[in-house]
Design a protein around this motif. Structure first.
Motif, PDB file in Angstrom:
ATOM      1  N   ARG A  45      73.276  -9.925 117.023  1.00  0.00           N
ATOM      2  CA  ARG A  45      74.341 -10.293 116.084  1.00  0.00           C
ATOM      3  C   ARG A  45      75.529 -10.801 116.893  1.00  0.00           C
ATOM      4  NH1 ARG A  45      79.039  -8.186 113.753  1.00  0.00           N
ATOM      5  NH2 ARG A  45      79.328  -8.746 111.557  1.00  0.00           N
ATOM      6  N   ILE A  46      75.879 -12.036 116.670  1.00  0.00           N
ATOM      7  CA  ILE A  46      76.980 -12.658 117.401  1.00  0.00           C
ATOM      8  C   ILE A  46      78.129 -12.910 116.436  1.00  0.00           C
ATOM      9  CG2 ILE A  46      77.691 -14.634 118.792  1.00  0.00           C
ATOM     10  CD1 ILE A  46      74.749 -14.978 119.559  1.00  0.00           C
ATOM     11  N   VAL A  47      79.268 -12.317 116.720  1.00  0.00           N
ATOM     12  CA  VAL A  47      80.437 -12.481 115.861  1.00  0.00           C
ATOM     13  C   VAL A  47      81.012 -13.885 116.039  1.00  0.00           C
ATOM     14  CG1 VAL A  47      82.772 -11.674 115.358  1.00  0.00           C
ATOM     15  CG2 VAL A  47      80.974 -10.036 115.932  1.00  0.00           C
ATOM     16  N   LYS A 204      70.432 -14.172 115.845  1.00  0.00           N
ATOM     17  CA  LYS A 204      69.423 -15.002 116.507  1.00  0.00           C
ATOM     18  C   LYS A 204      68.336 -14.128 117.112  1.00  0.00           C
ATOM     19  CE  LYS A 204      71.617 -15.337 121.071  1.00  0.00           C
ATOM     20  NZ  LYS A 204      72.085 -16.268 122.118  1.00  0.00           N
ATOM     21  N   MET A 205      67.136 -14.696 117.171  1.00  0.00           N
ATOM     22  CA  MET A 205      65.996 -14.007 117.762  1.00  0.00           C
ATOM     23  C   MET A 205      65.975 -14.264 119.268  1.00  0.00           C
ATOM     24  SD  MET A 205      64.271 -12.490 115.333  1.00  0.00           S
ATOM     25  CE  MET A 205      62.662 -12.262 116.107  1.00  0.00           C
ATOM     26  N   VAL A 206      65.654 -13.213 120.016  1.00  0.00           N
ATOM     27  CA  VAL A 206      65.465 -13.370 121.456  1.00  0.00           C
ATOM     28  C   VAL A 206      64.169 -12.671 121.843  1.00  0.00           C
ATOM     29  CG1 VAL A 206      67.927 -13.541 122.011  1.00  0.00           C
ATOM     30  CG2 VAL A 206      66.850 -11.302 121.910  1.00  0.00           C
ATOM     31  N   GLY A 214      65.873 -18.957 118.513  1.00  0.00           N
ATOM     32  CA  GLY A 214      66.290 -19.569 117.256  1.00  0.00           C
ATOM     33  C   GLY A 214      66.900 -18.567 116.294  1.00  0.00           C
ATOM     34  N   PRO A 215      67.377 -19.050 115.147  1.00  0.00           N
ATOM     35  CA  PRO A 215      68.028 -18.163 114.171  1.00  0.00           C
ATOM     36  C   PRO A 215      67.052 -17.179 113.541  1.00  0.00           C
ATOM     37  CG  PRO A 215      67.771 -20.373 113.265  1.00  0.00           C
ATOM     38  CD  PRO A 215      67.396 -20.465 114.717  1.00  0.00           C
ATOM     39  N   PHE A 216      67.557 -16.017 113.230  1.00  0.00           N
ATOM     40  CA  PHE A 216      66.758 -14.969 112.587  1.00  0.00           C
ATOM     41  C   PHE A 216      66.561 -15.304 111.110  1.00  0.00           C
ATOM     42  CE2 PHE A 216      66.969 -10.748 110.357  1.00  0.00           C
ATOM     43  CZ  PHE A 216      65.662 -10.364 110.656  1.00  0.00           C
TER      44      PHE A 216
END
Length: 600
Positions: A45-47, A204-206, A214-216
C-alpha cells in the motif's frame, strides 16, 4: 436385538465430516480474511500524498508553491544487502543512518514500508533511479515541500515540517501518520485543514523479490489524492518586499492594515529569515541555526512582542474623555512640568493642542479627571472604582486581550486592573499618584504591534474595526473566509468625536514627524517613544492615509532607535507612499531609513 452401534458410528463420522467440510468451505470460499492476510505479504500500500494548496498575494501573485521531493522506502522482509559500501555510495547515506533507519523500520513492521531516506531532491533522484531495480524491497514515493519565488513574508506565511509524536497523539482525525508533514507556524498552521488536501492510496503486487508486478486487482481499491485548497492572502507582495528592504538590519515590526476590511497588507517581523531555508532535507539543521541566533529571527514580533504604547495611547485617552463628557474640545490645561516632564511648546493647550504637541502634563491632569470622579469619599476606593470603569472602556479598543487574528501564538498585551495593583501594593494602599504613568501610555500598559496597527484602523474608521486577518479568499471565493473576519466591532465612541482627533493627528505630523509629510497625500499620524530600561528607547509611529478616505493604516516599531519621529515615522511614510502611489519618489528619505543611523 440388532446391534446399532456401527450405524451410530457411521452417522457420527458423517456428521463430523460434514462439519469439517462446511468449515473448510467457509474458510476457503466465504471467508477471505486468510486470503487477505496472505495478500498483505505480496501487496504494498503506497500512500499518495496530495499537493498542498498554493498561497497567493491579494493581487494574484504566487507567494508559496510546491516542489516535488522523493522518499526512499524500504520493506524490511524483502530488503537485503550484499555490498554495503556500494549501496552507501549510490544512495549517499551514512552507514550509521542506514543501520538506524533499517532497525526502526524492522521494529515498526517486517512487511510494511518505512522511510529509509527522506526528502531526496529531483537531481539526486535522477542519479539513483536506475539502481532501484538492483535492490529488492526499495521503492520511491513522491511528496512535496514548499518553495517561495520571493524570499519574503516568512513569519506571516509560516513553514511546514514533520509532525511530532505529541501532535500525532493529539490527532483525533486519524489523518496523520508518522513522517507526514504539517503546518507548524503562520498561515500554514492556521489553515492546515484547508491546505493539506486528502490522501490517496495505491496498491501494487510484488513478487518475492519485491519486483513490481502491476496494480493489485486492476486498481479497484486505488484512491486518488485530492490536492489542498488554494488560498488568496491579504498580503501585498510588493509592499511586503519593500518593507522588508527598509527593515533590513533592524529589529522591530511593521503591520499595515486596510482599515475598511481588516485585511493585513504587510506583516514584518525583523530580523526575518529566508523561508526557503526551512524547506527540504536541511530543515532541521537550518532551524537549529536560526533558533540559536541571539537576534531571534524566529520570534514573531508583530503578535508576540509587547511594548508600552507611549504617546500614541493619548489618542485613546482623548476619545474616552470625549465620549464620557469629561473632556471637551475646549478643555484646557497648563503644561505643568512639575507633574511630569514635557518638551517645549505653547502653554496652556486645549485638546487639539495637546494631541498636536503631545503634551504629557495635559494627559496627567485629564486622566486624573477620568479616574477620580469623587464617587467615593475614600480617595483609594475612588481611584479603584475609576480605574475599573476606565479599563472596560480601553478594552473595547481591542487592547488587553488577543484580537483573534488567523495565527497561533498571538499575545494580548496588558491593561492593569485594580486587582493587579492590590497584589503589588496591597488593597487600599494605592491611588492616582501610583498609576499616573498610564496617562501617557507608560507604566504597566503593554500592547503588541498588531494592536497598534488596529488602533490606527479604528482612528481611520471613526470608531470601529474588523479583526485583522491574512486570508482574503479560498479557491477564489471571498465568502469562504471565516465569518468572524466580517464581523464589525464598535469601540463605544461616537463617530463625531473622531473629527477633532483626525484633524489633530494630521496637524501633528508637521510638529513631531515632519519627515513623514508626503506631497499631495494628507497623512494623519502620531509618534510615540516606548521607554526601554535596557537601552535606547523604541521608536513608534502609527498613521493612516489618505486622511479623508483611508486605504492604509500602519504601525511601525523600530527597537532602540529613539524618538518616534525619526525611524518609525520615516519607515511608515515610505510604505504609505509605496502602497498609494506604487513607487517612492523621496529617495533621500529612503536612503536615510536604509542607513539606519537614527540616534544622534
Amino acid at each position: 436385538m440388532t446391534d446399532k452401534r456401527p450405524q451410530i458410528i457411521i452417522i457420527v463420522i458423517f456428521l463430523v465430516g460434514f462439519v469439517l467440510l462446511a468449515k473448510l468451505f467457509s474458510i476457503q470460499v466465504l471467508d477471505d480474511s486468510f486470503t487477505k492476510k496472505a495478500e498483505r505479504n505480496a501487496v504494498q500500500r503506497i500512500v499518495d500524498h496530495p499537493y498542498r494548496g498554493l498561497i497567493y498575494d491579494r493581487n494574484g501573485k504566487l507567494l508559496v508553491y510546491n516542489n516535488p521531493i522523493f522518499d526512499l522506502m524500504v520493506v524490511p522482509k524483502e530488503f537485503a544487502l550484499e555490498d554495503t559500501t556500494r549501496f552507501l555510495e549510490i544512495f549517499k547515506i551514512e552507514k550509521e543512518e542506514l543501520e538506524e533507519r533499517y532497525e526502526a523500520a524492522r521494529k515498526y513492521s517486517w512487511v510494511k514500508p518505512s522511510i529509509l531516506k527522506k526528502q531526496i531532491s529531483t537531481t539526486d533522484f535522477a542519479k539513483i533511479q536506475d539502481y532501484l531495480i538492483d535492490y529488492p524491497g526499495l521503492f520511491i514515493t513522491t511528496r512535496s515541500v514548499r518553495s517561495y519565488p520571493e524570499p519574503i513574508g516568512s513569519h506571516a506565511l509560516g513553514y511546514i515540517g514533520e509532525i511530532s509524536g505529541r501532535a500525532l497523539e493529539r490527532d483525533t482525525t486519524d489523518y496523520y501518520k508518522q513522517g507526514d508533514y504539517v503546518g507548524l507556524s503562520g498561515m500554514e498552521r492556521y489553515y492546515e485543514s484547508l491546505l493539506r488536501g486528502v490522501k490517496g492510496a495505491k496498491y501494487k503486487m510484488v513478487n518475492v523479490r519485491g519486483i513490481d508486478k502491476g496494480p493489485f486487482k486492476d486498481g479497484i481499491y486505488d484512491t486518488a489524492s485530492v490536492e489542498g485548497l488554494n488560498i488568496t492572502s491579504t498580503l501585498d507582495m510588493d509592499l511586503q518586499k519593500y518593507g522588508e528592504m527598509l527593515m533590513q538590519g533592524k529589529t522591530g515590526s511593521v503591520v499595515a492594515i486596510e482599515p475598511k476590511t481588516g485585511e493585513i497588507l504587510s506583516m514584518i517581523s525583523a530580523p526575518f529569515y529566508n523561508p526557503n531555508d526551512l524547506t527540504g532535507a536541511d530543515f532541521g539543521k537550518n532551524y537549529q541555526a536560526l533558533n540559536s541566533l541571539p537576534t531571534k529571527p524566529l520570534f514573531n514580533r508583530p503578535i508576540m512582542a509587547m511594548y508600552p504604547p507611549g504617546s500614541i495611547f493619548k489618542i485613546v485617552q482623548s476619545l474616552i474623555g470625549l465620549q464620557e463628557g469629561i473632556l471637551f474640545p475646549e478643555t484646557t490645561f497648563a503644561c505643568n512640568r512639575s507633574l511630569v516632564a514635557c518638551h517645549n511648546h505653547p502653554s496652556p493647550v486645549n485638546l487639539f493642542g495637546a494631541i498636536r504637541n503631545s503634551c504629557n502634563p495635559y494627559y496627567h491632569q485629564a486622566f486624573r479627571r477620568m479616574i477620580n470622579q469623587e464617587v467615593s469619599s475614600n480617595t483609594y476606593k475612588d481611584t479603584e472604582i475609576g480605574l475599573t470603569a476606565w479599563k472596560e472602556k480601553v478594552e473595547k479598543f481591542g487592547l488587553g486581550s488577543a484580537l483573534g487574528m488567523d495565527m497561533s501564538g498571538e499575545l494580548g498585551g496588558s491593561i492593569p486592573s485594580s486587582q493587579y495593583y492590590d497584589k503589588v501594593y496591597g488593597e487600599g494602599r494605592w491611588k492616582y499618584s501610583t498609576i499616573y504613568s498610564l496617562s501617557i501610555g507608560q507604566g504597566e500598559l503593554q500592547v503588541t504591534p498588531l494592536q497598534m496597527a488596529n488602533l490606527a484602523a479604528i482612528f481611520a474608521n471613526k470608531g470601529y474595526y474588523y479583526t485583522p486577518h491574512l486570508i482574503k479568499a479560498v479557491n477564489g471565493d471571498p465568502d469562504e473566509i471565516p465569518a468572524k473576519f466580517r464581523e464589525r466591532h464598535n469601540v463605544g465612541v461616537d463617530a463625531k468625536h473622531f473629527d477633532l482627533i483626525q484633524d489633530a493627528m494630521a496637524e501633528a505630523i508637521y510638529g513631531t514627524a515632519a519627515r513623514a509629510v508626503i506631497d499631495d497625500i494628507v497623512l494623519a499620524g502620531k509618534t510615540g517613544t516606548a521607554q526601554n530600561p535596557h537601552g535606547e528607547d523604541h521608536s513608534v509611529f502609527i498613521a493612516f492615509a489618505p486622511k479623508d478616505d483611508p486605504k492604509i493604516a500602519i504601525a511601525v516599531y523600530v527597537e532602540n532607535a529613539g524618538w518616534g519621529g525619526r525611524a518609525a515615522a520615516s519607515t511608515a511614510s515610505l510604505m504609505i507612499e509605496k502602497y498609494l502611489r506604487g513607487e517612492v519618489l523621496r529617495e533621500g528619505l529612503q536612503e536615510y531609513v536604509l542607513a539606519g543611523d537614527f540616534i544622534y
